[in-house]
Design a protein around this motif. Structure first.
Motif, PDB file in Angstrom:
ATOM      1  N   SER A  49       0.831  -1.206   0.000  1.00 49.51           N
ATOM      2  CA  SER A  49       0.000   0.000   0.000  1.00 49.51           C
ATOM      3  C   SER A  49       0.865   1.255   0.000  1.00 49.51           C
ATOM      4  O   SER A  49       0.488   2.275  -0.596  1.00 49.51           O
ATOM      5  CB  SER A  49      -0.946   0.008   1.209  1.00 49.51           C
ATOM      6  N   MET A  50       2.036   1.186   0.627  1.00 49.44           N
ATOM      7  CA  MET A  50       2.957   2.316   0.613  1.00 49.44           C
ATOM      8  C   MET A  50       3.533   2.508  -0.796  1.00 49.44           C
ATOM      9  O   MET A  50       3.665   3.643  -1.276  1.00 49.44           O
ATOM     10  CB  MET A  50       4.064   2.105   1.639  1.00 49.44           C
ATOM     11  N   ALA A  51       3.864   1.405  -1.461  1.00 52.05           N
ATOM     12  CA  ALA A  51       4.337   1.490  -2.841  1.00 52.05           C
ATOM     13  C   ALA A  51       3.252   2.086  -3.734  1.00 52.05           C
ATOM     14  O   ALA A  51       3.530   2.922  -4.607  1.00 52.05           O
ATOM     15  CB  ALA A  51       4.755   0.111  -3.342  1.00 52.05           C
ATOM     16  N   ASP A  52       2.012   1.672  -3.509  1.00 52.53           N
ATOM     17  CA  ASP A  52       0.893   2.201  -4.298  1.00 52.53           C
ATOM     18  C   ASP A  52       0.736   3.710  -4.078  1.00 52.53           C
ATOM     19  O   ASP A  52       0.471   4.464  -5.020  1.00 52.53           O
ATOM     20  CB  ASP A  52      -0.406   1.507  -3.919  1.00 52.53           C
ATOM     21  N   ARG A  53       0.881   4.150  -2.851  1.00 52.47           N
ATOM     22  CA  ARG A  53       0.738   5.585  -2.557  1.00 52.47           C
ATOM     23  C   ARG A  53       1.820   6.390  -3.274  1.00 52.47           C
ATOM     24  O   ARG A  53       1.545   7.462  -3.833  1.00 52.47           O
ATOM     25  CB  ARG A  53       0.779   5.827  -1.056  1.00 52.47           C
ATOM     26  N   LEU A  54       3.036   5.884  -3.266  1.00 50.50           N
ATOM     27  CA  LEU A  54       4.122   6.554  -3.989  1.00 50.50           C
ATOM     28  C   LEU A  54       3.838   6.583  -5.492  1.00 50.50           C
ATOM     29  O   LEU A  54       4.059   7.594  -6.166  1.00 50.50           O
ATOM     30  CB  LEU A  54       5.441   5.843  -3.730  1.00 50.50           C
ATOM     31  N   ALA A  55       3.365   5.461  -6.012  1.00 48.51           N
ATOM     32  CA  ALA A  55       3.035   5.406  -7.433  1.00 48.51           C
ATOM     33  C   ALA A  55       1.950   6.413  -7.776  1.00 48.51           C
ATOM     34  O   ALA A  55       1.974   7.048  -8.834  1.00 48.51           O
ATOM     35  CB  ALA A  55       2.610   3.995  -7.820  1.00 48.51           C
ATOM     36  N   GLY A  56       0.983   6.579  -6.879  1.00 52.43           N
ATOM     37  CA  GLY A  56      -0.081   7.546  -7.100  1.00 52.43           C
ATOM     38  C   GLY A  56       0.416   8.978  -7.157  1.00 52.43           C
ATOM     39  O   GLY A  56      -0.253   9.857  -7.699  1.00 52.43           O
ATOM     40  N   ALA A  57       1.599   9.212  -6.599  1.00 53.31           N
ATOM     41  CA  ALA A  57       2.214  10.544  -6.648  1.00 53.31           C
ATOM     42  C   ALA A  57       3.050  10.729  -7.911  1.00 53.31           C
ATOM     43  O   ALA A  57       3.676  11.781  -8.088  1.00 53.31           O
ATOM     44  CB  ALA A  57       3.075  10.765  -5.405  1.00 53.31           C
ATOM     45  N   GLY A  58       3.094   9.691  -8.767  1.00 50.52           N
ATOM     46  CA  GLY A  58       3.759   9.854 -10.053  1.00 50.52           C
ATOM     47  C   GLY A  58       5.080   9.138 -10.219  1.00 50.52           C
ATOM     48  O   GLY A  58       5.898   9.531 -11.054  1.00 50.52           O
ATOM     49  N   TYR A  59       5.281   8.051  -9.471  1.00 53.62           N
ATOM     50  CA  TYR A  59       6.542   7.329  -9.541  1.00 53.62           C
ATOM     51  C   TYR A  59       6.312   5.856  -9.880  1.00 53.62           C
ATOM     52  O   TYR A  59       5.249   5.298  -9.593  1.00 53.62           O
ATOM     53  CB  TYR A  59       7.300   7.433  -8.202  1.00 53.62           C
ATOM     54  N   THR A  60       7.329   5.241 -10.473  1.00 54.80           N
ATOM     55  CA  THR A  60       7.325   3.792 -10.682  1.00 54.80           C
ATOM     56  C   THR A  60       8.150   3.184  -9.563  1.00 54.80           C
ATOM     57  O   THR A  60       9.343   3.457  -9.435  1.00 54.80           O
ATOM     58  CB  THR A  60       7.920   3.432 -12.053  1.00 54.80           C
ATOM     59  N   VAL A  61       7.499   2.364  -8.731  1.00 58.66           N
ATOM     60  CA  VAL A  61       8.082   1.934  -7.456  1.00 58.66           C
ATOM     61  C   VAL A  61       8.337   0.434  -7.463  1.00 58.66           C
ATOM     62  O   VAL A  61       7.424  -0.358  -7.719  1.00 58.66           O
ATOM     63  CB  VAL A  61       7.145   2.298  -6.290  1.00 58.66           C
ATOM     64  N   LEU A  62       9.565   0.061  -7.148  1.00 62.53           N
ATOM     65  CA  LEU A  62       9.955  -1.348  -7.064  1.00 62.53           C
ATOM     66  C   LEU A  62      10.216  -1.711  -5.611  1.00 62.53           C
ATOM     67  O   LEU A  62      11.041  -1.091  -4.940  1.00 62.53           O
ATOM     68  CB  LEU A  62      11.215  -1.609  -7.893  1.00 62.53           C
ATOM     69  N   LEU A  63       9.501  -2.732  -5.134  1.00 63.34           N
ATOM     70  CA  LEU A  63       9.621  -3.223  -3.757  1.00 63.34           C
ATOM     71  C   LEU A  63      10.133  -4.660  -3.808  1.00 63.34           C
ATOM     72  O   LEU A  63       9.352  -5.596  -3.978  1.00 63.34           O
ATOM     73  CB  LEU A  63       8.251  -3.142  -3.062  1.00 63.34           C
ATOM     74  N   PRO A  64      11.459  -4.862  -3.700  1.00 70.49           N
ATOM     75  CA  PRO A  64      11.998  -6.225  -3.813  1.00 70.49           C
ATOM     76  C   PRO A  64      11.997  -6.965  -2.471  1.00 70.49           C
ATOM     77  O   PRO A  64      12.115  -6.356  -1.402  1.00 70.49           O
ATOM     78  CB  PRO A  64      13.435  -5.977  -4.290  1.00 70.49           C
ATOM     79  N   ASN A  65      11.894  -8.260  -2.542  1.00 70.91           N
ATOM     80  CA  ASN A  65      12.053  -9.124  -1.369  1.00 70.91           C
ATOM     81  C   ASN A  65      13.547  -9.328  -1.137  1.00 70.91           C
ATOM     82  O   ASN A  65      14.171 -10.185  -1.764  1.00 70.91           O
ATOM     83  CB  ASN A  65      11.348 -10.464  -1.611  1.00 70.91           C
ATOM     84  N   VAL A  66      14.113  -8.544  -0.239  1.00 72.15           N
ATOM     85  CA  VAL A  66      15.564  -8.604  -0.047  1.00 72.15           C
ATOM     86  C   VAL A  66      15.998  -9.897   0.660  1.00 72.15           C
ATOM     87  O   VAL A  66      17.186 -10.203   0.717  1.00 72.15           O
ATOM     88  CB  VAL A  66      16.092  -7.374   0.712  1.00 72.15           C
ATOM     89  N   PHE A  67      15.045 -10.639   1.179  1.00 69.52           N
ATOM     90  CA  PHE A  67      15.336 -11.921   1.838  1.00 69.52           C
ATOM     91  C   PHE A  67      15.141 -13.108   0.892  1.00 69.52           C
ATOM     92  O   PHE A  67      14.943 -14.239   1.333  1.00 69.52           O
ATOM     93  CB  PHE A  67      14.430 -12.113   3.052  1.00 69.52           C
ATOM     94  N   TYR A  68      15.186 -12.878  -0.406  1.00 70.00           N
ATOM     95  CA  TYR A  68      14.826 -13.925  -1.368  1.00 70.00           C
ATOM     96  C   TYR A  68      15.681 -15.178  -1.242  1.00 70.00           C
ATOM     97  O   TYR A  68      15.247 -16.274  -1.624  1.00 70.00           O
ATOM     98  CB  TYR A  68      14.906 -13.388  -2.797  1.00 70.00           C
TER      99      TYR A  68
END
Length: 251
Positions: A49-68
């Motif tokens: 939801s935080m990534a979505d909020r940033l995207a709504g402000a005009g950004y392309t947001v990548l949220l990686p699983n750093v524990f992959y």
């Protein structure tokens, strides 16, 4: 706010495949890229939801699983509302995974994340922004230092252990950073004392890094995370204002 589209993606790294969440304006056009680094609890609805909020402000947001390396999301099964004091096994399960992500591995991974953003048609040309939470604040600092020509701005919120006695302490990387930095520290955070905050800002200032370091009074470590007992609505909204201002200056 702009209409947003969210999708799950996979990213190839030197050590395997990272699952990630991508959020971007639904217009399909390229927008400035932002790398969002998770807290210890990993990818879950709150972070999406935080990534979505940033995207709504005009950004392309990548949220990686750093524990992959320890598995795909969810790496550790967690309740919808996270209260480690009610379930001490949460930290018992998470701590070994966190400790396994060494600075060397995280730097290697961050290069792959930046490469993926650079190759995406949904990301505008040029450097990206970063925002990170808890342990993600350390990753934001490390990435800004490891790839100074590829990071325009980096924010870190309720970050801990930014100043340690270790040779790879984040504050020792200040001289490599060219991005503008913003850090919002919680005053009720044993992992980052006011003395450590002072040392951190002195290191940034001495290196000539454009920076703002603020202390959020009355806030606990994890104040942005609405699905935890540490959440503070006031501190969270302050964080959003600071982050969006930082990104606006960068792009």
């Amino acid at each position: 706010m702009t209409a947003v589209q969210g999708t799950d993606v996979d990213i190839t790294t030197e050590d395997g495949t990272t699952d990630a969440y991508l959020a971007h304006p639904a217009d399909g056009l390229p927008h400035p890229g932002v790398l969002l680094y998770q807290d210890a609890f990993g990818i879950r609805p709150r972070l999406k939801s935080m990534a979505d909020r940033l995207a709504g402000a005009g950004y392309t947001v990548l949220l990686p699983n750093v524990f992959y390396r320890s598995g795909r999301t969810p790496v550790v099964e967690l309740p919808e509302f996270i209260d480690p004091s009610a379930d001490p096994t949460i930290w018992q399960r998470l701590m070994p995974i966190m400790m396994s992500l060494t600075p060397e591995l995280s730097d290697r991974d961050s290069g792959a994340y930046l490469d993926w953003l650079a190759e995406s048609p949904l990301v505008a040309d040029g450097p990206v922004g970063i925002t990170g939470y808890c342990m993600g604040a350390r990753l934001a600092m490390r990435t800004a230092a490891a790839f100074p020509d590829r990071v325009a701005a980096a924010g870190g919120f309720h970050g801990g252990r930014m100043v340690t006695d270790d040779a790879d302490s984040p504050h020792l990387l200040a001289g490599r950073v060219t991005a503008e930095l913003y850090f919002g520290f919680a005053d009720q955070d044993q992992s980052m004392t006011e003395d450590q905050i002072r040392i951190f800002q002195e290191a940034l200032d001495a290196a000539g890094v454009r920076n703002t370091c603020e202390i959020y009074r009355g806030a606990a470590h994890g104040y942005t995370q609405a699905d935890t007992t540490s959440y503070s609505a006031a501190a969270d909204e302050r964080h959003w204002a600071a982050l969006l201002d930082l990104l606006k200056r960068a792009f």
